[in-house]
Scaffold this active site. Structure first.
Site, PDB file in Angstrom:
ATOM      1  N   ASP A 134      56.971 -13.057   2.710  1.00 60.96           N
ATOM      2  CA  ASP A 134      58.366 -13.088   3.114  1.00 60.96           C
ATOM      3  C   ASP A 134      58.841 -11.660   3.353  1.00 60.96           C
ATOM      4  O   ASP A 134      58.057 -10.829   3.789  1.00 60.96           O
ATOM      5  CB  ASP A 134      59.201 -13.781   2.014  1.00 60.96           C
ATOM      6  CG  ASP A 134      60.363 -14.572   2.569  1.00 60.96           C
ATOM      7  OD1 ASP A 134      61.293 -13.938   3.094  1.00 60.96           O
ATOM      8  OD2 ASP A 134      60.352 -15.811   2.472  1.00 60.96           O
ATOM      9  N   SER A 160      63.517 -23.095   4.373  1.00 60.33           N
ATOM     10  CA  SER A 160      63.051 -21.953   3.587  1.00 60.33           C
ATOM     11  C   SER A 160      63.364 -22.127   2.113  1.00 60.33           C
ATOM     12  O   SER A 160      62.637 -21.631   1.246  1.00 60.33           O
ATOM     13  CB  SER A 160      63.714 -20.657   4.077  1.00 60.33           C
ATOM     14  OG  SER A 160      63.136 -20.214   5.269  1.00 60.33           O
ATOM     15  N   HIS A 171      65.938 -12.444   1.801  1.00 63.73           N
ATOM     16  CA  HIS A 171      65.375 -13.793   1.862  1.00 63.73           C
ATOM     17  C   HIS A 171      64.237 -13.978   0.857  1.00 63.73           C
ATOM     18  O   HIS A 171      64.162 -14.990   0.144  1.00 63.73           O
ATOM     19  CB  HIS A 171      64.883 -14.033   3.297  1.00 63.73           C
ATOM     20  CG  HIS A 171      64.485 -15.426   3.631  1.00 63.73           C
ATOM     21  ND1 HIS A 171      63.198 -15.898   3.462  1.00 63.73           N
ATOM     22  CD2 HIS A 171      65.202 -16.452   4.166  1.00 63.73           C
ATOM     23  CE1 HIS A 171      63.137 -17.167   3.868  1.00 63.73           C
ATOM     24  NE2 HIS A 171      64.337 -17.530   4.302  1.00 63.73           N
TER      25      HIS A 171
END
Length: 590
Positions: free
Chosen positions: A178, A420, A239
C-alpha cells in the site's frame, strides 16, 4: 426484662445451630442468580465425600431445610415443593458439584447455601463461579465506532465471536502492499521492518529512485496537474495506515480502536505514492513479501502468510502480475485483493481478476452491496467496507490515520469506505484462521474455507459479490477442525456408484477430491425409490444447518453444484427422509 429475652433468644439460636457448620463463601453469589450451581466440600472420612448416593441424600435433606428457611421467599417461583438439589459429579479434588432446580435471587441463594452448610459433614460451600470471555478489548472506539463491522449485527463480520473462541492472529505475519505506514502509537507496536519498493522519486517523494528499507509512508499528496493535465491537488491519504490498522491495530491498550487480528504482525510494503504505483514495482513487492528473492533487495526476514492488496487498476490481469501472484502462492502466502470501487464487473479490474486470489467485495451496515463495489463471478466473498449512506459512524470503517495534510504529523482515527476497507477484514480473518489451525492452511484451502463458511446475505444482492459476508467465527471454527478425518465413502470423478439401502433417518457420507483449476463440481443422486436430502460442504461434515449446498427435492433425484470449487476435499451427506433403495450417485468435476 429486655435483657433476659435477648439472652434467651441467643441461647435458643445457639442450641439450634449445628456444632460443626461449614463455611459459606458468598464472594460470587451473583453468579448463583444466573446459574444456581454450587461446590460442596465434605469432611474427610464422610460417606458423602466418596458415595454419590450419600451425597444425593444429603442434598435432599438440605433442600427440605432450605424450603423451611426460605418460606414465602421461594413461593413466588414454581412452588416450594418443586425445589430440589441435584448432586452432579465429583471434581478433581474430591468436591461435589450440585445444582438447584430453580433460578434463585441473592437472598434465596444465600439461604440455600447455608442450608447445605448446616450439615455437620460439610466443610464448605461456594458458588460454582461463571467464567466469562475476556477477549472483548477495552479500546473505546471498538464499542462506539467499530462494533457494526466487527460484531454480530446484520453487516458485521463476527470478528468479536472469533476473539471469544481464542483466535487473535498470534504468530501470523501479514504484508500490506500500500502507501506504507506512519509511526502511529496505536499501530507501530505491531509493525515489522518493511520496505519501500517505489523506483521513481517523483512518485515516492524521496531524493532518489532507489528502493529503501522501512516501508514508511512519506505522504502521497499531489499538486494540480501532477497526475496528468487537469488533475486536481489532493492531500495525503494515509491509506496504508488505515488498512494496516484494520488488520492489526494495537488492542487492549485503552486507546483508539481494535484490529481484526490484533496479535498478528504487519510488514508494511510501500508500493503506492504520488499518483499511484507502478505495476512492475508491485509485482516485485508481491514476491518479496512472500519470502521470494528480488535482486537488489535483501530478502524479507519475515515472510508473510497473508498479503493484502487494497489497490488495483481498470484493466485485465497481466501475465507478469499473475506470475508474481503464482510465486507468492507457491511460497504459501494467501493473496487477498480488493475487488475495486468502479461499480463494474471485476473481470476488468486487476489484480482482483487474477487467478487464485481472494477477491473481496464490499457491504454496508445492513449487509447490502455497497453501491460502489465491483461485482461478478470473480468475487469470492464480501466484507464490511462501509456504504456511507448510513451516516457516521455506521457508514464507515474506522481505523488508524494521520492528521498531516501532506507529510506525517499527529496520530488520528478516521472512517473511510471502499473495497480497500473490506479487504483487510478478510486478511485479518485469514490471520485468525492460521493462528488456530493445527497446521498452516494452503492458500487454496484458505480460499475454500472462507467461501464455504461465509454467511448468507440478509437479502440477495443486486449483483453477485461472492458466497456471502465473511464470517470470522465460522471460518476460525472450520480452520480449527480442518483436516480431521471423517468417515466417508470415496467417489471417483464421473463414476457412478450404488448407494446402500437406507432406512428413514439413516445417511451416508461421500467424499471427492477436487483438483485445482476446475470450474464446477456437480453431485447427483437418481433412480431407485424413496425420498432423500443431500448436503455438501468443503473439508468438513455437511449438516442441514451448516453446508454450502443443499438439495431437498421430492424423491431420490437430488443435485448439488459448486461453481469454481477450491482445490481440496468435498463431502456430500445423503440422508433418507423415507426408506430408500436402488439409488445411484455420481460426482463430476468440469
Amino acid at each position: 426484662m429486655t435483657f433476659r429475652r435477648t439472652l434467651l433468644s441467643l441461647l435458643i439460636a445457639a442450641a439450634c445451630a449445628p456444632a460443626f457448620a461449614g463455611t459459606v463463601d458468598l464472594a460470587s453469589i451473583d453468579d448463583a442468580t444466573v446459574s444456581p450451581r454450587f461446590i460442596v466440600k465434605y469432611r474427610d472420612g464422610s460417606a458423602e465425600r466418596t458415595q454419590p448416593a450419600a451425597s444425593q441424600r444429603a442434598m435432599n435433606a438440605a433442600a427440605e431445610r432450605a424450603r423451611a428457611q426460605m418460606g414465602v421467599r421461594i413461593a413466588g417461583l414454581r412452588g416450594a415443593a418443586a425445589l430440589r438439589i441435584d448432586s452432579l459429579r465429583t471434581t478433581l479434588t474430591g468436591r461435589r458439584v450440585v445444582r438447584a432446580s430453580q433460578r434463585l435471587d441473592r437472598t434465596q441463594a444465600e439461604a440455600l447455601m447455608r442450608a447445605i452448610a448446616s450439615d455437620p459433614n460439610v466443610e464448605s460451600v461456594s458458588v460454582d463461579r461463571l467464567m466469562r470471555p475476556t477477549a472483548m478489548p477495552n479500546d473505546p472506539m471498538l464499542a462506539t465506532h467499530q462494533m457494526w463491522h466487527y460484531g454480530t449485527g446484520t453487516g458485521g463480520a463476527r470478528v468479536t465471536s472469533a476473539w471469544n473462541a481464542g483466535a487473535t492472529g498470534a504468530s501470523v505475519v501479514v504484508a500490506v502492499l500500500d502507501t506504507g505506514a506512519t509511526h502511529h502509537v496505536d499501530l507501530e507496536q505491531n509493525l515489522l521492518p518493511g520496505y519501500d519498493f517505489i523506483t521513481d522519486h517523483e512518485v515516492s517523494g524521496r531524493a532518489t529512485d532507489d528502493r529503501v528499507p522501512g516501508g514508511w509512508d512519506l505522504g502521497d499528496f499531489t499538486v494540480a496537474d501532477q497526475c496528468g493535465a487537469g488533475s486536481t491537488a489532493s492531500s495525503s491519504s494515509w491509506h496504508g495506515t488505515h488498512v494496516s490498522g484494520t488488520i492489526a491495530e494495537v488492542t487492549n491498550n485503552g486507546i483508539g480502536g481494535a484490529g481484526v487480528a490484533y496479535d498478528a504482525k504487519v510488514v508494511p510494503v510501500r508500493v503506492l505514492g504520488r499518483c499511484g504505483g507502478y505495476t512492475s514495482d508491485i509485482n516485485d513487492a508481491i514476491v518479496w513479501a512472500a519470502g521470494g528473492h528480488i535482486d537488489g533487495v535483501p530478502d524479507n526476514p519475515n515472510p508473510a502468510e497473508v498479503i493484502n492488496m487494497s489497490l488495483g487498476g481498470s484493466h485485465a490481469c497481466e501475465a507478469d502480475t499473475q506470475a508474481a501472484i503464482d510465486k507468492a502462492i507457491s511460497l504459501g502466502a494467501t493473496v487477498v485483493v480488493a475487488a475495486g470501487n468502479d461499480n463494474a464487473d471485476v473481470v476488468g479490474h486487476s489484480p482482483a481478476s487474477c487467478a487464485r486470489v481472494v477477491a473481496v467485495g464490499a457491504t454496508g451496515y445492513s449487509g447490502q452491496r455497497a453501491g460502489y463495489s465491483n461485482y461478478g463471478s470473480g468475487v469470492d466473498v464480501a466484507a464490511p467496507g462501509g456504504a456511507g449512506v448510513e451516516g457516521s459512524p455506521n457508514g464507515y470503517i474506522w481505523s488508524t490515520h494521520n492528521t498531516g495534510a501532506t507529510v506525517p504529523e499527529g496520530d488520528h482515527y478516521v472512517g473511510m469506505t471502499g473495497t480497500s476497507m473490506a479487504t483487510p477484514h478478510v486478511s485479518g480473518i485469514v490471520a485468525l484462521m492460521q493462528s488456530v489451525a493445527a497446521r498452516p492452511l494452503t492458500p487454496a484451502q484458505v480460499e475454500g474455507v472462507l467461501v464455504s463458511s461465509a454467511r448468507p446475505f440478509p437479502t440477495k444482492p443486486d449483483r453477485a459479490i461472492g458466497a456471502g459476508i465473511v464470517d470470522a467465527a465460522a471460518a476460525v471454527d472450520r480452520a480449527k477442525r480442518f483436516g480431521q478425518p471423517i468417515q466417508s465413502v470415496p467417489l471417483t470423478d464421473n463414476v457412478v456408484e450404488s448407494m446402500p439401502p437406507l432406512a428413514a433417518g439413516q445417511g451416508v457420507i461421500y467424499a471427492i477430491d477436487v483438483p485445482e483449476g476446475r470450474s464446477r463440481l456437480e453431485f447427483t443422486s437418481y433412480s431407485g425409490r424413496g425420498t432423500l436430502a443431500a448436503y455438501l460442504n468443503y473439508e468438513s461434515e455437511p449438516m442441514p444447518a451448516s453446508n454450502i449446498g443443499a438439495s431437498v427435492r421430492p424423491g431420490t433425484n437430488q443435485v448439488l453444484n459448486v461453481p469454481s470449487p477450491a482445490k481440496g476435499r468435498y463431502y456430500i451427506k445423503v440422508v433418507a427422509t423415507a426408506d430408500a433403495a436402488g439409488v445411484l450417485v455420481r460426482a463430476r468435476t468440469y
